[in-house]
Design an enzyme around this catalytic site. Structure first.
Site, short mmCIF file in Angstrom:
data_model
loop_
_atom_site.label_atom_id
_atom_site.label_comp_id
_atom_site.label_asym_id
_atom_site.label_seq_id
_atom_site.Cartn_x
_atom_site.Cartn_y
_atom_site.Cartn_z
N CYS A 170 -8.04 5.86 -7.85
CA CYS A 170 -7.36 6.34 -6.64
C CYS A 170 -7.18 7.84 -6.68
CB CYS A 170 -5.99 5.67 -6.49
SG CYS A 170 -6.11 3.93 -6.02
N CYS A 185 0.87 -1.18 0.00
CA CYS A 185 0.00 0.00 0.00
C CYS A 185 0.90 1.22 0.00
CB CYS A 185 -0.91 -0.03 1.23
SG CYS A 185 -2.13 1.30 1.27
#
Length: 426
Positions: A355, A161
């Site tokens: 995103c 991540c």
């Protein structure tokens, strides 16, 4: 098949909306119970803002039991100790147990800070993985501002991540400039990625040059292909490696405040179960989000096993982003509906990615369809509008959770918040 029992394990981003969607899909055919450790949902994407004092933790909290009760979903806040798949049972932390006909695992990860000496909130670095961690990081940030010293931000080897690490670096830069002390705080970004903007996805659109340019503009130095070996109070020890993995150069980085994202692994409740999880504890699933061994178990989100996009000198995991997770939720809800109708499951997650990486005064947005290359859509863009879009994202997703809404959200984000109607997400 009437009055079966579906247990959703975990109430983060994936587990909460899974409970809502499964409840709607199986209304009148199954009971739904959520098992979670604690009673609150926290909007984790806002944690970088918490770490610099732009958000109070309470502003991104949703108290779940009343919402679940209103939606007709049972809720246990005890937490799971162990899944017993051969017995169709979840053992809870208080010694009791819940039986299930179908189990949906959405636990999120266990944070592997202990794999590096001195690493993590129990050691010498900060964390934004949980909101209470981010609140503690804010207290340390205020200490830094009173006594400016260098900052180290990034991710450790094996992390999967990376967006929040970039966000944290840029948000710190923005806040330090607002306080007029940025000139007193050198900043270094440390990552196992082979290049800036890899993101565990081998880049999306032009993220490499976009993020490199952003970091140059903000005077943030970086080290790629770098592993963290240990952390002492005020010093991070790291090794930069060559393409073959051999050590290129050792680095001792002084810091007054440091935050690096850790590697993830499966939570203890699912670790070491043959056929259910891999050696790292991630849940094994097929294309229908179903475990191949235990056919009444499904899984979604960060807890599932996904292979890396390709070989890299250091371990670089693949992120499970919000749109990707939401598509897993929808696939599982539809598949459970088919199973309860006596049919075989046919639905698959799209695994597209949308995103928003907020930089405090701007940001980068990217769309990957599918998330793992090669892709049909590979797009990225930057601008101040991304910061505003992230604020809108926070507002509307928290409203969705508070109201118990099951309608998928991320496609709306793509079509309306980002305004990229030319892109299709079917």
């Amino acid at each position: 098949m009437s009055d079966s029992h579906v247990v959703v394990l975990g109430a983060g981003l994936g587990g909460t909306i899974a409970a809502y969607e499964i409840r709607d899909a199986l209304k009148g055919k199954a009971r739904v119970t959520v098992v979670n450790k604690g009673e609150d949902y926290w909007f984790v994407p806002s944690n970088p803002w918490v770490a610099v004092g732009w958000r109070e933790p309470e502003a991104i909290r949703v108290h779940l039991p009343p919402v679940m009760q209103k939606r007709g979903i049972a809720y246990s806040s005890v937490g799971a100790a162990k899944v017993h798949p051969t017995e169709n049972r979840v053992e809870l932390l208080d010694g009791s147990a819940i039986d299930y006909d179908y189990l949906v695992i959405a636990t999120g990860p266990d944070l592997a800070y202990d794999e590096i000496p001195g690493f993590g909130p129990d050691g010498h670095t900060q964390s934004i993985c949980h909101t209470d961690h981010a609140a503690a990081a804010h207290a340390k940030f205020e200490e830094l501002c009173a006594n400016p010293r260098p900052i180290v931000v990034g991710a450790a080897q094996g992390a999967s991540c990376y967006g929040p690490a970039y966000e944290m670096a840029m948000v710190l830069d923005t806040e330090l400039k607002r306080r007029k002390i940025r000139d007193k705080v050198p900043m270094t970004f440390v990552t196992p990625e082979p290049y800036i903007g890899h993101l565990g996805l081998d880049g999306v659109g032009d993220t490499k040059s976009t993020l490199e340019s952003e970091m140059r503009e903000r005077h943030i130095k970086w080290l790629t292909n770098t592993r963290v070996t240990s952390v002492e109070d005020g010093v991070l020890h790291a090794e930069e490696v060559n393409d073959d993995g051999s050590v290129k150069k050792a680095h001792d980085l002084d810091f007054g405040w440091a935050m690096l994202l850790p590697a993830f692994r499966g939570v203890s409740a699912v670790q070491g179960i043959d056929g259910l999880s891999n050696p790292r504890g991630f849940i094994l699933t097929d294309k229908h989000q179903r475990n191949p061994t235990y056919r009444n178990i499904f899984a979604l989100g960060v807890c599932i096993a996904i292979p890396p996009t390709g070989p890299t000198p250091l371990p670089v995991g693949v992120p499970k982003t919000g749109f990707m997770i939401e598509s897993m939720v929808t696939a599982i809800a539809h598949n459970l509906k088919q199973i309860h109708a006596g049919e075989e499951p046919t639905h698959e997650a799209t695994w597209n990615a949308i995103c928003l990486a907020d930089f405090g005064d701007g940001g980068v947005a990217f769309v990957a369809k599918p998330q793992i290359p090669p892709r049909n859509t590979n797009w990225s863009a930057s601008g101040k509008w991304v910061h505003l879009a992230k604020i809108g994202f926070e507002k509307y997703f928290l409203r969705k959770v508070r109201k118990g809404e099951s309608e998928p959200f991320y496609e709306k984000l793509a079509l309306h918040v980002l305004g990229i109607k030319k892109l299709r997400f079917d």
